[in-house]
Each structure stands twice: as structure tokens, then as C-alpha cells.
Design a protein around this motif. Sequence first.
Motif, PDB file in Angstrom:
ATOM      1  N   SER A   1      37.603  34.654  42.995  1.00 30.47           N
ATOM      2  CA  SER A   1      36.531  33.682  43.157  1.00 30.47           C
ATOM      3  C   SER A   1      35.243  34.274  42.594  1.00 30.47           C
ATOM      4  N   ARG A   2      34.661  33.560  41.660  1.00 29.65           N
ATOM      5  CA  ARG A   2      33.382  34.019  41.081  1.00 29.65           C
ATOM      6  C   ARG A   2      32.425  32.847  41.016  1.00 29.65           C
TER       7      ARG A   2
ATOM      8  N   LEU B   1      44.191  45.635  35.889  1.00 31.80           N
ATOM      9  CA  LEU B   1      44.309  46.245  34.559  1.00 31.80           C
ATOM     10  C   LEU B   1      45.068  45.319  33.616  1.00 31.80           C
TER      11      LEU B   1
ATOM     12  N   GLU C   1      40.168  42.300  41.159  1.00 31.31           N
ATOM     13  CA  GLU C   1      38.952  41.626  40.788  1.00 31.31           C
ATOM     14  C   GLU C   1      38.359  42.181  39.506  1.00 31.31           C
ATOM     15  N   HIS C   2      38.458  43.482  39.362  1.00 30.63           N
ATOM     16  CA  HIS C   2      37.773  44.121  38.244  1.00 30.63           C
ATOM     17  C   HIS C   2      38.594  45.318  37.776  1.00 30.63           C
ATOM     18  N   PRO C   3      38.814  45.451  36.454  1.00 31.62           N
ATOM     19  CA  PRO C   3      39.651  46.553  35.967  1.00 31.62           C
ATOM     20  C   PRO C   3      39.099  47.936  36.328  1.00 31.62           C
ATOM     21  N   ASP C   4      37.806  48.042  36.572  1.00 31.36           N
ATOM     22  CA  ASP C   4      37.250  49.348  36.921  1.00 31.36           C
ATOM     23  C   ASP C   4      37.326  49.657  38.411  1.00 31.36           C
ATOM     24  N   MET C   5      37.897  48.733  39.165  1.00 27.62           N
ATOM     25  CA  MET C   5      37.964  48.959  40.598  1.00 27.62           C
ATOM     26  C   MET C   5      39.408  49.215  40.990  1.00 27.62           C
TER      27      MET C   5
END
Lengths: 307, 365
Positions: free
Chosen positions: B302-303, B267, B50-54
Motif C-alpha cells: 500500500s502506497r 528483490l 515493500e522495498h528491495p533495500d529492506m
Amino acid sequence: MTAFLQSKLHGIGEFLTPVLKASKFKETGVITPEEFIAAGDFLVFKCPTWSWESGEESKRRNFLPPDKQFLVTRNVPCFKRVKSMEYSENDERVVEGDDWVETHIGHESLQKTDLQEIPGDSSAITAKSHASAAKDDDDDDVPDIEDADGDDDDIPDIDEFEEDNLEACDPSALAAPSAAAGDADDNILRTRTYDLYITYDKYYQTPRLWLFGHDESRKPLSVTKMYEDFSQDHAKKTVTMEAHPNLSITMASIHPCRHSNVMKKIISNVEVAGKELGVHLYLMIFLKFVQSVIPTIEYDYTREFSF
Amino acid sequence: MPDLMAPLQFAPFSSAVDASFWHMLSRQKLDVYKLSDEPHPVLGYYTMGEHPDMPARVCVNQAAFAPESAAASSSPSSSSAKAAAPTDLEAFFAQLASAQVASLPIPTQSFPALGTLFNANTADAFKEFDKKAMLEDMAKKMWGCITSGAAIKHPALLNRFLLLCFADLKKYHFYYWFAFPALYVGELESVAEPAPLFDTFSASQMASFQASHAELSRTHPDQAAFFLVSKVSDDKLQAHALADWAAAFPAEATDDITIGFADPCALAKNPGWPLRNLLLLLSHWKGYLNRNVRIICYREVSRGGELDLSQSIVLTVRLTPLSAPDLAEGPKVVGWEKNAKQKLGPRIVDLSSSMDPTRLAETAV
């Protein structure tokens, strides 16, 4: 003691309150279990990061279908602390009378580019000052279940369990970014995550939001640390620690006593504008207004929905 | 021949255990496992990145024990079977891997991870588990699924984890250590720079791919985590189950082999962990083709009511056959999760504040 009694009384009250059958959604802002299911189905359809779950079998509530006991979305990122956000009264908007204050309205979309500009990690410092402030404040309703920084004392040291030679260094594995906890000088974002649950509160006849937080290495957050992620206006008034009705776990919950009033006012405002609000939108609106309590937790809900 | 790039690096899985899992483990320990230290099946899941920082996460919650409990209560010899673990864990996993995903107790839009739980009775026993041997044993079973072809039919058999636990029930302390086994025979090199999906395919190719993957997830949800992608026409792609190789690539000599997997990592340059076992499967199965293979690291998120594919990337690697010694000995395996200090070691969680009834009573006062 009062809180304990209130919680017990709420349990008894919930037991005695008959399940709401006829829809009173428009007049009073409360919903029936059937309406909760309909609104939940719509939320899951629109935002599939939310799912229905059944929880513990022994704790099933018979007025809800076994496979639709509560809604959950897990591992929702929370990139920064409410305290580290710049905040002034200009960001605040009283939504409906004095019932609900929407905070941080200028901060709705947190983009990654904004986040990278956060200098250093100030949350470690604010965490400490917040923790000590919480301890000094005798009127504080927040139970200090754990000290924010001293909660490792009881945990046995497991360094001796480490097995450095268990496997050779694997060149094909990407090394984790060095987010060593306690290293407060780096620029690495401390990405906490939250699990969010929505249950149906039979006593208040409204949905109820529950939160369980984890730190960046997926350790449960202490209550004091979680309070850093709740809007300070709401934290001590509306957030309580209670046992989740379908799971035998204590977690933070936004107390539902004001929910129906706020919902009723939103509904009547929409009706004044000549439109009608379908009950299936109830949870979308609910999630929008609880956002003001947890402004930095980025759960999915459709912001752009039409009334 | 293009220049070879740096070795491809995969983002490891991180574990994510809900407090409700530990509560359920305590109950299982007291009511079912008791002093038995037999392995038990648990069900985890992961979602697309979902998110590169996660970090990419394998999650377990209270429902992880449900498949075993359901099997125990429905088995004809259930009177005595309540305490017994399924005698043949591999058969149990094959059954789970072939189940329609919608029938498994995991969230929508997630993919199953099949776990083997070893619960120690004491901290010492936990420490003394022979971790190396346990992981190698699991690798052997996974290799068996690859060589037998079971993993082609039921790709979820490639997503495994080991979970070692010790529950200190008096203190509500839980010791645990996950391993996410990755089989490998050597370093892999990309033959092209990882590129965003949108730069590789046209808008109509993307749209047709997304629609056909959604269709595959609907009709064969157990095949949605690892899949093949064929080019039907210049502007149309189609997703297929792994086992449908012949239908997807009728000309074996084609230079246009594209595969895909539901990637838990987000990533821009690295794929997630599940690709390692898929690539090993392909090397064993189709390595003789000696070709470049394009890999879609699929990240559909999904956003706000919309599906967003923008984080998806495309890699290109060379598919080569396994050497005779590799085939004979079986692949090597890695996968023990590092702890918060990035050392190979277990983790510990203290849940006294959310589980201990006496402390709960205190906080309520």
C-alpha cells in the motif's frame, strides 16, 4: 528538573482534564476521542500500513475502545539522515504564522534513484560531530541518555556465544549484503527503520506522534542518533523523550502543545477557500504536518487527499 | 528442455523485535514463567515485501504473548494453569493456524508466524541450549505437518520460528537468537529467469488475480499466505486455497500449474524464505507430476492509498518427487539467523535507556 516536573504536571493535568465530549474541532483544532477514532479508522482504511492496537492491558485508557488504543506503523524505512540532505532556506516554508515551519519541501519524494547517488556514507562522520556538538552545548535540552558511539561498553561481549559450526553453509540462502556496522567506506545505504505510534493526548486533546528508531541491524537507536533524523529546527524544541502511555517504553515524541493551533489555522485557511474539512481527515493532515519534523522517514499517508 | 539456471537463492528472514516485546517478556518471566524453562508459544508476523533495500522481517511485539495468555485464562483448569505452558504446543499451533487471521493480534495485511520461545534462566543455560537438536526437533514437527496433510489445510503451520532468550532483568540486557526453519532436500534450480509479474500476465489477468486474492483474504484469511492460481479464461486468473487443488487444476496433467505466496522479500531476482517450505510441501504432495510450476512471489504494497503490485515477480521451477531416502530420513533443515556481523551467533540488546526506571528518572531531570 523542570522537564521532570512538567512531565509529572502533564500527567496530573491529563488526569484532571475531563474527556472532551462536544466537538470543538473547527473552532479550536482539538478533537474528541470519538473524532480521534473516526479519523484513525479513516487512516487505516486509506493507508493499511497503519493499524489499531490495544497495547498493555493494565494501561488501557477507558475513554478509548480496548482494541483501538493507539495507531501504529512499524519498520518504516529512513534511508538517509536529515543532516546529509542538502538544505537551504529555499526549502523552507512557514506554514502558519511562526507556529510551524515546513522544512525540506523540495525533498518530498525520495526515490531510490536519488538515494543511490549519495556518495559514500557521510552519516558516520556527521553522527560523531553531532554527538560531540550535543555534548558541548550546555543549554541543550536533549538528555544524553547514551553516547552515540560509546553505547556498546556496557554490553557483554557475546562473541564467545557464536557457534560457527552450527549449520553448514546453505547454498540456497541468499547472503546478506555486507552491511557490517562501522565499515564507513562502503556505499551501502544505512537503512534505519522507525516504528511510529499515534496516541490521543487527553490533556492537549490532539493526536500525539511517538517514534522508536532502529539501526540497520535492528538495534534500538540511541537518542543522539535519533536526533539525526529530526529536522534540526524542530529537534530540540518539539521532540521530547517520554514514556509511551500504552507501552512501558520510553521513546521520542513530538510534543503536542502546538498541534491544535496549527490544525485550527489549516482548517480556517481551507474554510476561507470556501471548502469544509471533515474531521475524518484530521490524522492525514496531522501526518502531513509532522512530516516537517521527520522529513526522511517514509511513512505512508495519502499525500493527494482533497479537502 | 530449457537450460538450467543458477541455483535458486532465497532471501532469509531477519528478526525484528519491538522493545515492547522485551518489556512483556520481563513481565512474563517474573509473573508466569518464573524458573520454568518450558517452551512457550509466541506469535509473530510478516508483511509482503515493500522495498528491495529492506530485509524481509518476522516481527514480534508485546502482543506476541496474547494467544497463550488468552488460552490460559479461558481454560477450565485455569486456577493452576496460569504458570503452565500449553501442554501440547503442536495442538496449540494447529489451533492458531486455523484461526481467522483477523482474530489474531497481528496488524492488518500481515501473515502469522508461529514461534516457540525458550527462555533460559542464566546466560550459561542460554549458551548451552542444544541449538542443533532444537532446530531438528522443530523440523520433525513441521515434516509431520507436511506428511499428515495438516499443512495443506492450515498453511500457516509452514511459517515457524524458534526464539531462544535470556533476559538479564537487572541490567535490562536481552540475549536472543532466532531460527527460521527451512526444510530442504537439495538445491533447486529455476528453469526460467525470474520475471516481473507485469511481464508474465496481462493487465486483465493481473486485475482478476488481485481481486480474487483479496476475496480469498477476506473469506479465508488463513489461506492467503500460500495459494494456488488457476486460469479461468484467457484474461481471468483466480486464487484458491491450497487444499482446493482439484478445483483449481481439474486436469492433473495440465502444464499450467501456478502457485503463489505472500512474499516478504522485495528483490527482483530472489524469492523470500517461506517459499522453501511450500516447495518441499509440493514436492512431497504433488512431486509425481514432474512438471514445471510457475510461482507468483506476490508483493502487494500500500502506497499513498493505492495498492502497488509492481515488485511482484514470477519464477519457474521443476516439481520433482522426493527420493526414497529423503522420504525415509525426512528433509534437512537450516535457519539459524546470523548476527549483525554475519556470524552464526546470538544478538544482544541493551534497553536500559528505555526501560530502567532509575535511568528514566535521571533523564527526566
